[in-house]
Design a protein around this motif. Structure first.
Motif, PDB file in Angstrom:
ATOM      1  N   GLN A  73       0.820  -1.205   0.000  1.00  0.00           N
ATOM      2  CA  GLN A  73       0.000   0.000   0.000  1.00  0.00           C
ATOM      3  C   GLN A  73       0.858   1.261   0.000  1.00  0.00           C
ATOM      4  O   GLN A  73       1.773   1.410   0.816  1.00  0.00           O
ATOM      5  CB  GLN A  73      -0.913   0.021   1.227  1.00  0.00           C
ATOM      6  N   CYS A  74       0.541   2.152  -0.912  1.00  0.00           N
ATOM      7  CA  CYS A  74       1.206   3.454  -0.967  1.00  0.00           C
ATOM      8  C   CYS A  74       0.726   4.310   0.213  1.00  0.00           C
ATOM      9  O   CYS A  74      -0.468   4.401   0.476  1.00  0.00           O
ATOM     10  CB  CYS A  74       0.894   4.136  -2.286  1.00  0.00           C
ATOM     11  N   ALA A  75       1.670   4.936   0.909  1.00  0.00           N
ATOM     12  CA  ALA A  75       1.328   5.728   2.090  1.00  0.00           C
ATOM     13  C   ALA A  75       0.582   7.004   1.723  1.00  0.00           C
ATOM     14  O   ALA A  75      -0.110   7.592   2.557  1.00  0.00           O
ATOM     15  CB  ALA A  75       2.594   6.078   2.868  1.00  0.00           C
ATOM     16  N   THR A  76       0.717   7.451   0.489  1.00  0.00           N
ATOM     17  CA  THR A  76       0.070   8.699   0.086  1.00  0.00           C
ATOM     18  C   THR A  76      -1.304   8.468  -0.540  1.00  0.00           C
ATOM     19  O   THR A  76      -2.304   8.981  -0.047  1.00  0.00           O
ATOM     20  CB  THR A  76       0.974   9.477  -0.891  1.00  0.00           C
ATOM     21  N   CYS A  77      -1.364   7.676  -1.603  1.00  0.00           N
ATOM     22  CA  CYS A  77      -2.650   7.518  -2.298  1.00  0.00           C
ATOM     23  C   CYS A  77      -3.460   6.337  -1.767  1.00  0.00           C
ATOM     24  O   CYS A  77      -4.620   6.164  -2.159  1.00  0.00           O
ATOM     25  CB  CYS A  77      -2.442   7.401  -3.807  1.00  0.00           C
ATOM     26  N   LYS A  78      -2.836   5.510  -0.892  1.00  0.00           N
ATOM     27  CA  LYS A  78      -3.526   4.392  -0.220  1.00  0.00           C
ATOM     28  C   LYS A  78      -3.952   3.276  -1.161  1.00  0.00           C
ATOM     29  O   LYS A  78      -4.709   2.383  -0.771  1.00  0.00           O
ATOM     30  CB  LYS A  78      -4.766   4.883   0.558  1.00  0.00           C
ATOM     31  N   GLN A  79      -3.479   3.317  -2.384  1.00  0.00           N
ATOM     32  CA  GLN A  79      -3.803   2.227  -3.309  1.00  0.00           C
ATOM     33  C   GLN A  79      -2.767   1.121  -3.174  1.00  0.00           C
ATOM     34  O   GLN A  79      -1.692   1.328  -2.621  1.00  0.00           O
ATOM     35  CB  GLN A  79      -3.857   2.763  -4.731  1.00  0.00           C
ATOM     36  N   TRP A  80      -3.102  -0.053  -3.751  1.00  0.00           N
ATOM     37  CA  TRP A  80      -2.245  -1.234  -3.600  1.00  0.00           C
ATOM     38  C   TRP A  80      -1.523  -1.533  -4.906  1.00  0.00           C
ATOM     39  O   TRP A  80      -2.104  -1.441  -5.986  1.00  0.00           O
ATOM     40  CB  TRP A  80      -3.076  -2.432  -3.152  1.00  0.00           C
ATOM     41  N   PHE A  81      -0.242  -1.907  -4.770  1.00  0.00           N
ATOM     42  CA  PHE A  81       0.607  -2.105  -5.942  1.00  0.00           C
ATOM     43  C   PHE A  81       1.452  -3.363  -5.789  1.00  0.00           C
ATOM     44  O   PHE A  81       1.729  -3.801  -4.682  1.00  0.00           O
ATOM     45  CB  PHE A  81       1.552  -0.912  -6.127  1.00  0.00           C
ATOM     46  N   GLN A  82       1.912  -3.872  -6.932  1.00  0.00           N
ATOM     47  CA  GLN A  82       2.863  -4.977  -6.847  1.00  0.00           C
ATOM     48  C   GLN A  82       4.249  -4.451  -6.467  1.00  0.00           C
ATOM     49  O   GLN A  82       4.535  -3.259  -6.618  1.00  0.00           O
ATOM     50  CB  GLN A  82       2.885  -5.779  -8.143  1.00  0.00           C
ATOM     51  N   GLU A  83       5.076  -5.365  -6.032  1.00  0.00           N
ATOM     52  CA  GLU A  83       6.345  -4.969  -5.417  1.00  0.00           C
ATOM     53  C   GLU A  83       7.206  -4.086  -6.309  1.00  0.00           C
ATOM     54  O   GLU A  83       7.814  -3.120  -5.848  1.00  0.00           O
ATOM     55  CB  GLU A  83       7.138  -6.215  -5.009  1.00  0.00           C
ATOM     56  N   LYS A  84       7.262  -4.415  -7.586  1.00  0.00           N
ATOM     57  CA  LYS A  84       8.163  -3.638  -8.435  1.00  0.00           C
ATOM     58  C   LYS A  84       7.646  -2.235  -8.723  1.00  0.00           C
ATOM     59  O   LYS A  84       8.362  -1.425  -9.302  1.00  0.00           O
ATOM     60  CB  LYS A  84       8.465  -4.394  -9.730  1.00  0.00           C
ATOM     61  N   LYS A  85       6.421  -1.955  -8.320  1.00  0.00           N
ATOM     62  CA  LYS A  85       5.867  -0.620  -8.560  1.00  0.00           C
ATOM     63  C   LYS A  85       5.981   0.303  -7.348  1.00  0.00           C
ATOM     64  O   LYS A  85       5.428   1.403  -7.359  1.00  0.00           O
ATOM     65  CB  LYS A  85       4.388  -0.727  -8.943  1.00  0.00           C
ATOM     66  N   ILE A  86       6.628  -0.151  -6.312  1.00  0.00           N
ATOM     67  CA  ILE A  86       6.718   0.692  -5.121  1.00  0.00           C
ATOM     68  C   ILE A  86       8.180   1.015  -4.769  1.00  0.00           C
ATOM     69  O   ILE A  86       9.101   0.313  -5.167  1.00  0.00           O
ATOM     70  CB  ILE A  86       6.031   0.041  -3.895  1.00  0.00           C
ATOM     71  N   ASN A  87       8.342   2.079  -4.018  1.00  0.00           N
ATOM     72  CA  ASN A  87       9.646   2.474  -3.495  1.00  0.00           C
ATOM     73  C   ASN A  87       9.534   2.675  -1.998  1.00  0.00           C
ATOM     74  O   ASN A  87       8.506   3.151  -1.521  1.00  0.00           O
ATOM     75  CB  ASN A  87      10.069   3.831  -4.075  1.00  0.00           C
ATOM     76  N   VAL A  88      10.606   2.326  -1.282  1.00  0.00           N
ATOM     77  CA  VAL A  88      10.672   2.747   0.111  1.00  0.00           C
ATOM     78  C   VAL A  88      11.303   4.135   0.110  1.00  0.00           C
ATOM     79  O   VAL A  88      12.427   4.324  -0.327  1.00  0.00           O
ATOM     80  CB  VAL A  88      11.484   1.771   0.976  1.00  0.00           C
ATOM     81  N   ASP A  89      10.528   5.090   0.561  1.00  0.00           N
ATOM     82  CA  ASP A  89      10.925   6.490   0.483  1.00  0.00           C
ATOM     83  C   ASP A  89      11.425   6.991   1.833  1.00  0.00           C
ATOM     84  O   ASP A  89      10.872   6.630   2.877  1.00  0.00           O
ATOM     85  CB  ASP A  89       9.706   7.326   0.051  1.00  0.00           C
ATOM     86  N   HIS A  90      12.479   7.811   1.788  1.00  0.00           N
ATOM     87  CA  HIS A  90      12.934   8.496   2.990  1.00  0.00           C
ATOM     88  C   HIS A  90      12.097   9.754   3.159  1.00  0.00           C
ATOM     89  O   HIS A  90      12.158  10.652   2.311  1.00  0.00           O
ATOM     90  CB  HIS A  90      14.407   8.876   2.879  1.00  0.00           C
ATOM     91  N   ILE A  91      11.313   9.805   4.228  1.00  0.00           N
ATOM     92  CA  ILE A  91      10.447  10.965   4.443  1.00  0.00           C
ATOM     93  C   ILE A  91      11.301  12.235   4.488  1.00  0.00           C
ATOM     94  O   ILE A  91      11.029  13.218   3.812  1.00  0.00           O
ATOM     95  CB  ILE A  91       9.617  10.790   5.732  1.00  0.00           C
ATOM     96  N   ASN A  92      12.333  12.190   5.289  1.00  0.00           N
ATOM     97  CA  ASN A  92      13.355  13.232   5.261  1.00  0.00           C
ATOM     98  C   ASN A  92      14.453  12.728   4.328  1.00  0.00           C
ATOM     99  O   ASN A  92      15.193  11.824   4.674  1.00  0.00           O
ATOM    100  CB  ASN A  92      13.882  13.458   6.683  1.00  0.00           C
ATOM    101  N   PRO A  93      14.547  13.274   3.111  1.00  0.00           N
ATOM    102  CA  PRO A  93      15.384  12.648   2.079  1.00  0.00           C
ATOM    103  C   PRO A  93      16.865  12.620   2.430  1.00  0.00           C
ATOM    104  O   PRO A  93      17.368  13.495   3.131  1.00  0.00           O
ATOM    105  CB  PRO A  93      15.121  13.506   0.844  1.00  0.00           C
ATOM    106  N   ALA A  94      17.547  11.600   1.900  1.00  0.00           N
ATOM    107  CA  ALA A  94      18.983  11.463   2.159  1.00  0.00           C
ATOM    108  C   ALA A  94      19.766  12.613   1.545  1.00  0.00           C
ATOM    109  O   ALA A  94      20.831  12.959   2.013  1.00  0.00           O
ATOM    110  CB  ALA A  94      19.480  10.124   1.619  1.00  0.00           C
ATOM    111  N   GLY A  95      19.227  13.183   0.496  1.00  0.00           N
ATOM    112  CA  GLY A  95      19.828  14.378  -0.085  1.00  0.00           C
ATOM    113  C   GLY A  95      21.011  14.098  -0.980  1.00  0.00           C
ATOM    114  O   GLY A  95      21.228  12.971  -1.418  1.00  0.00           O
ATOM    115  N   SER A  96      21.792  15.126  -1.232  1.00  0.00           N
ATOM    116  CA  SER A  96      22.862  14.997  -2.203  1.00  0.00           C
ATOM    117  C   SER A  96      24.167  14.584  -1.541  1.00  0.00           C
ATOM    118  O   SER A  96      24.378  14.794  -0.349  1.00  0.00           O
ATOM    119  CB  SER A  96      23.044  16.320  -2.950  1.00  0.00           C
ATOM    120  N   LEU A  97      24.998  13.981  -2.361  1.00  0.00           N
ATOM    121  CA  LEU A  97      26.338  13.612  -1.914  1.00  0.00           C
ATOM    122  C   LEU A  97      27.296  14.049  -3.007  1.00  0.00           C
ATOM    123  O   LEU A  97      27.509  13.354  -3.980  1.00  0.00           O
ATOM    124  CB  LEU A  97      26.415  12.095  -1.680  1.00  0.00           C
TER     125      LEU A  97
END
Ligand code: ZN
Length: 138
Positions: A73-97
């Motif tokens: 389940q996507c945390a934003t749109c609450k819809q359900w997806f197969q594994e390859k269609k999702i990302n684990v997102d950093h809420i506070n992004p890792a940013g640039s290096l």
């Protein structure tokens, strides 16, 4: 209709003489840092909070596709997806290096605990990434 793909302009001629101080004279400074960045990102795939975040958003799939066991389940749109269609997102992004000074903060944010992680579908992830980039520019 497909959403607008970002058209990135490619520079025709390579810039004259970018110094290559890294990796036995084969890497520019920016190539070096993207190399380090991707190495760290690769390791973060096996970071337990990231795996747990995925597990927490998962349920058994009961649809027609016989080969699909789970959906997420996507945390934003609450819809359900197969594994390859999702990302684990950093809420506070890792940013640039881009340089050594970015390293401590980048590592801290990349290898974060589960409370800073969420599962997003591709679409919601793209939107969030875009907002983050736009925010940096202004
Ligand atoms: Zn979504």
């Amino acid at each position: 209709m497909k959403s607008t793909k970002q058209v990135r302009k490619r520079k025709k001629s390579s810039k004259p003489r970018v110094p290559k101080p890294r990796n036995a004279g084969t890497m520019t400074e920016s190539a070096f840092w993207s190399f380090i960045r991707s190495a760290l990102r690769q390791k973060s795939r096996w970071w337990k909070p990231i795996l747990q975040c995925k597990l927490a958003a998962r349920r058994a799939y009961k649809g027609p596709n016989k080969r699909q066991k789970f959906e997420y389940q996507c945390a934003t749109c609450k819809q359900w997806f197969q594994e390859k269609k999702i990302n684990v997102d950093h809420i506070n992004p890792a940013g640039s290096l881009n340089c050594a000074a970015d390293l401590p903060g980048f590592v801290e944010r990349l290898f974060c605990e589960q409370d800073n992680l969420q599962v997003l579908c591709e679409k919601c992830h793209d939107i969030k990434t875009k907002i983050e980039k736009d925010g940096k520019r202004s």
